[in-house]
Design an enzyme around this catalytic site. Structure first.
Site, PDB file in Angstrom:
ATOM      1  N   LEU A   1      69.565  53.390  34.553  1.00 26.95           N
ATOM      2  CA  LEU A   1      68.189  52.464  34.095  1.00 26.95           C
ATOM      3  C   LEU A   1      67.825  53.074  32.838  1.00 26.95           C
ATOM      4  CD1 LEU A   1      66.814  50.274  35.499  1.00 26.95           C
ATOM      5  CD2 LEU A   1      65.467  52.049  36.754  1.00 26.95           C
ATOM      6  N   HIS A   2      68.821  52.793  31.800  1.00 24.99           N
ATOM      7  CA  HIS A   2      68.577  53.312  30.443  1.00 24.99           C
ATOM      8  C   HIS A   2      67.531  52.304  29.710  1.00 24.99           C
ATOM      9  CE1 HIS A   2      71.077  50.445  28.112  1.00 24.99           C
ATOM     10  NE2 HIS A   2      71.567  50.449  29.156  1.00 24.99           N
ATOM     11  N   ALA A   3      67.135  52.374  28.292  1.00 22.44           N
ATOM     12  CA  ALA A   3      66.093  51.992  27.529  1.00 22.44           C
ATOM     13  C   ALA A   3      66.162  50.311  27.697  1.00 22.44           C
ATOM     14  CB  ALA A   3      66.409  52.289  26.153  1.00 22.44           C
TER      15      ALA A   3
END
Lengths: 97, 595
Positions: free
Chosen positions: A22-24
């Site tokens: 769940l990155h940017a």
């Protein structure tokens, strides 16, 4: 989706499928979608609870690929919010990596 | 002599000479840390909201004007836009104003600090680094609050752009065609500035110490983004030297890019495979752009690290299938899980081994935890119908381990047969040769596998008994040690005698001094970091086998490593001065990781 009794909130468990977690970009998509609802929406992971309308809160979960996250929502449009947000997780955030 | 030389991290290779121009400079700003009368809380909160709105509008404008060459950076502006509107930042700052009756600037600073503390506790380095984005956005809001003037238009002519930090949104405000290079005070190897500069193909250096205090607008500077140096007010001599070097580098760049898709074939027609070592499917673009013929080593560990949960077969199957499909008909060699030493899974962390490098690692780990091994093999086999997939076992020390691993592989195949799941029954199976014991029995091992891949990094460490990250003994890490040269040759000869191929996948394979020697041994292929491919291919295309065989013969006659090094360096440097002057700088820009 089961009403839990706690503030009449609904919840659903989803899995982070995309490779980088769940990155940017995925976090941004979740926050953007969550902001379009009236309901209070939270992403819960173990003892952490993130406001789904805050990209910073979601990023701070640091959820990698394979993490199971419980999305909780309460409010008038909670059901619709849960459906759409869990769909975003299922679709790997519209093809994000 | 130059008045000052500054140092930073080169993130986009090249050289430029020109006049400096600062777009934003982080001068020591006094943030008003003052309390306010309660009746001004509403006014102060409105000031904050206005500043946020101004910055939000700037991001929106920048988003609408993203030029084609920066298209992929639009997503970064999107995330900056989201951070700018984030309740965690804005609402908490507003709450700080109301609860503490303080200025908007102080309140904003407090909120950024609080977020910073939360992020610094995150294990994942990628996510932790996103704090940089929060700072960028926070800084913009702060500038809007304090009233720092917006960057003026570039003065006439092309300029070397200096900045405290540079975001894609900043870049979009500028006339990119007039920027010769970037230098920023902030930023590291993974910063957006590097990505930006590489997509624009202009030289860039980030993380430059004292940049803001040392350079004034209009100063003449040389940017050496090969070595990460900035010369301020250079001497005539330096200017002359760098003018030449700039043209030489540009010619070299053009030539290697132009030729990187041509086969790696010597002047007299000896062809070898030049493949890439990678660990993420995202790197495939780089492999293809650099002329890689396939993936000679796919490190499968990434899916297992920094994960709270072990990946399942479906996830791995999808990952391997993506690789196979995107590379087809090119090959991809999937190495089974190679953990241990510095790379540990939870299971291993509990083992508390005294000498992890000599412990339960590589194939030994897989044979101990067969559930993980079988799951990975199932995923690999199933992916094999989607492309040209091979399987490779790491750290094989003897025949028994190899047979055990193959036994498990066969049993997994039977399982898939029983379930009616498709796979390539003739999938090639190879091993890494990285232990001295495997070298000594290479002839026996060669009869039971389809290929060898010589992992020189570990082979050197285990053969010479040194940990090259240990500063007391790292000087002993010598790729051209006679024992190493003879070992590699012995393995390649043993492979060829049994009719199988042998390639090399360690750093030796991207070392311009070593490649001709490997070729003299008639190595079948090399697998190296993607960014090293164009330069190495160019060396291969300029040499002939006679020369390589003669060089190898010369190396084999010497008994000491210092003698070999002197001979080889002298000869190769004379033969490829251009490669040695530029190529090393290019590959050093990204860490070449262990195979």
């Amino acid at each position: 989706m089961e009403p839990t009794g706690e503030n009449n909130s609904l919840e659903v468990i989803v899995c982070v499928k995309n490779e980088l977690g769940l990155h940017a970009r995925p976090a941004g998509k979740v926050a953007q979608l969550a902001q379009s609802f009236q309901a209070d929406i939270a992403l819960c992971l173990a003892d952490q609870r993130a406001d789904a309308k805050s990209i910073l809160d979601i990023l701070a979960l640091a959820a990698p690929q394979g993490t199971e996250i419980c999305i909780k929502a309460s409010g008038t449009d909670a059901c619709e919010a849960l459906e759409q947000i869990s769909q975003l997780f299922h679709d790997k955030f519209e093809g994000d990596t | 002599m130059a008045r000052t030389i500054l140092r930073g991290i080169p993130v986009s290779a090249g050289i430029s000479i020109g006049k400096a121009y600062f777009v934003n400079r982080q001068k020591e700003r006094r943030i008003p840390r003052e309390t306010i009368p309660h009746h001004l809380v509403t006014v102060e909160t409105q000031r904050l909201r206005n500043a946020v709105e101004e910055v939000r509008q700037n991001f929106m404008d920048a988003r609408a004007r993203v030029p084609e060459e920066l298209k992929e950076h639009g997503a970064i502006i999107d995330s900056h836009l989201m951070i700018c509107q984030d309740p965690k930042l804005v609402d908490s700052a507003a709450k700080n104003i109301a609860d503490r009756a303080i200025t908007a600037e102080w309140a904003l600073e407090r909120s950024i600090d609080t977020i910073g503390k939360a992020f610094s506790a995150i294990d994942d380095p990628y996510i932790r680094d996103r704090m940089q984005d929060v700072r960028v956005v926070g800084d913009k809001i702060m500038q809007a609050l304090i009233g720092v003037p917006k960057p003026a238009d570039l003065p006439s002519g092309r300029r070397v752009l200096m900045a405290h930090d540079l975001t894609p949104a900043d870049a979009i405000e500028l006339e990119l065609s007039r920027i010769m290079s970037f230098a920023t005070a902030e930023g590291g190897k993974t910063s957006h500035t590097g990505i930006l500069a590489r997509s624009l193909q202009i030289p860039a250096i980030v993380g430059v110490e004292d940049l803001e205090d040392s350079i004034r607008d209009g100063d003449l500077v040389i940017i050496d983004a090969l070595k990460g140096l900035i010369f301020i007010d250079p001497s005539e001599e330096e200017l002359a030297h760098y003018s030449d070097r700039k043209y030489q580098f540009e010619d070299y760049q053009k030539a290697i890019v132009k030729q990187c898709h041509l086969p790696a074939e010597t002047v007299d027609g000896y062809r070898l495979d030049v493949c890439a070592n990678i660990e993420l499917a995202e790197e495939l673009v780089q492999v293809k752009d650099n002329g890689g013929q396939g993936v000679g080593l796919y490190r499968t560990e990434y899916a297992f690290f920094n994960k709270k949960k072990m990946p399942d077969e479906e996830m791995l199957y999808e990952e391997y299938t993506t690789l196979a499909e995107q590379l087809a008909p090119g090959k991809v060699i999937l190495r089974t899980l190679d953990v241990g030493a510095d790379k540990l899974l939870d299971e291993q962390a509990m083992l508390e081994e005294a000498n992890p490098a000599l412990g339960l690692r590589g194939i030994r780990f897989c044979l101990r935890y067969q559930n993980i091994f079988r799951m990975q093999l199932r995923a690999m086999l199933r992916a094999s119908v989607h492309g040209n997939v091979s399987i490779m076992f790491p750290m094989i020390s003897g025949l028994k381990e190899l047979r055990q691993a193959r036994f498990i592989l066969n049993s997994v195949k039977s399982e898939l047969d029983a379930e009616g799941l498709a796979y390539n029954p003739n999938i090639p199976v190879g091993i890494m040769i990285e232990l001295p014991s495997a070298v000594m029995i290479a002839d026996t091992l060669a009869r039971e596998v389809d290929f060898f891949s010589i992992g020189t990094n570990d082979l050197i460490q285990y053969s010479l008994g040194i940990d090259r990250t240990n500063k007391h003994v790292s000087y002993l890490y010598q790729p051209l040690h006679p024992a190493i040269v003879r070992s590699i040759k012995y393995v390649i000869d043993a492979a060829h005698k049994e009719g199988i191929e042998a390639s090399v996948c360690g750093e030796v394979a991207s070392d311009p001094y070593c490649v001709p020697i490997l070729m003299g041994m008639r190595v079948d292929g090399i697998s190296i970091a993607p960014q090293a491919i164009p330069g190495i291919k160019r060396i291969i295309r300029q040499i002939d086998m006679e020369e390589c065989i003669e060089l190898l013969g010369d190396v084999l006659t010497h008994a000491t490593v210092s003698r070999i090094n002197t001979k080889v360096r002298k000869r190769i440097f004379k033969r490829f001065p251009e490669e040695l002057s530029f190529f090393a700088s290019l590959i050093e820009q990204d860490d070449i990781t262990e195979p």
